[in-house]
Scaffold this active site. Structure first.
Site, PDB file in Angstrom:
ATOM      1  N   THR A  93       0.713  -1.154   0.087  1.00  0.00           N
ATOM      2  CA  THR A  93      -0.289   0.198   0.337  1.00  0.00           C
ATOM      3  C   THR A  93       1.061   1.787   0.261  1.00  0.00           C
ATOM      4  OG1 THR A  93      -1.597  -1.401   1.266  1.00  0.00           O
ATOM      5  CG2 THR A  93      -1.515   0.928   0.949  1.00  0.00           C
ATOM      6  N   GLU A 146      -8.528  -8.920   7.387  1.00  0.00           N
ATOM      7  CA  GLU A 146      -8.835  -7.597   8.449  1.00  0.00           C
ATOM      8  C   GLU A 146      -9.520  -7.731   9.759  1.00  0.00           C
ATOM      9  OE1 GLU A 146      -9.838  -5.396   4.147  1.00  0.00           O
ATOM     10  OE2 GLU A 146     -11.626  -7.094   5.537  1.00  0.00           O
TER      11      GLU A 146
END
Length: 181
Positions: A93, A146
């Site tokens: 990211t 997550e």
């Protein structure tokens, strides 16, 4: 055959269990040591990973650590005494790798919790904890990664409290819990 709620949740719990079973205890020990040595602990992530790691930052603060979520207006400047914990499934990211690099320019240590041990983020990190989600999932998106962050974060908080000798973690958290809700 259409998936049922029970089948999907059973599959999700199985995935989370498998991901967490694959976590290396030595990597966790190095992360806990870095957290214990840090003046302050900063937590960062993007998107849903940020939401999950925000829960971890809250737990650490409630246990008495100087903990902040990067991006919040009350987060202080990072220094060479501090630790930045970055969560990224891909480890690529752009905002997270840039943040890790910037933290290092300020002398801070960096820890990465990632599904990609050979990623750009992992290369920048002093400590890496692998959290490898399955390539195929019964869930949508990166949900199993997550969700594993949330469970891992709570386990880290409990281990951190023990390491710090917090005699009454529940009482400590209650006293430090927000009271203007």
């Amino acid at each position: 055959m259409e998936a049922t709620f029970q089948a999907l949740t059973k599959g999700a719990l199985g995935e989370i269990g498998a991901i967490l079973a694959g976590v290396d205890e030595k990597e966790l020990a190095r992360l806990l040591e870095a957290m214990d040595e840090a003046g302050r602990i900063f937590f960062a992530g993007a998107g849903r990973s940020r939401l999950m790691v925000a829960c971890t930052a809250m737990r650490f603060m409630q246990l008495g650590a100087e903990a902040s979520l990067v991006g919040e207006v009350t987060a202080p400047a990072i220094t060479g005494r501090d630790l930045l914990v970055v969560v990224s499934g891909s480890g690529e990211t752009p905002s997270m790798t840039a943040m890790a690099a910037k933290a290092r320019t300020h002398g801070a240590r960096v820890a990465a919790i990632t599904g990609a041990r050979a990623s750009s983020l992992a290369t920048l990190a002093d400590v890496v904890v692998g959290l490898e989600a399955p390539a195929r999932s019964c869930q949508i998106g990166a949900a199993s990664f997550e969700q594993s962050i949330l469970v891992l974060g709570d386990a880290l908080a409990a281990l951190f409290a023990r390491r710090r000798g917090v005699a009454d973690p529940e009482g400590t958290m209650r006293r430090r819990h927000a009271n203007l809700e």
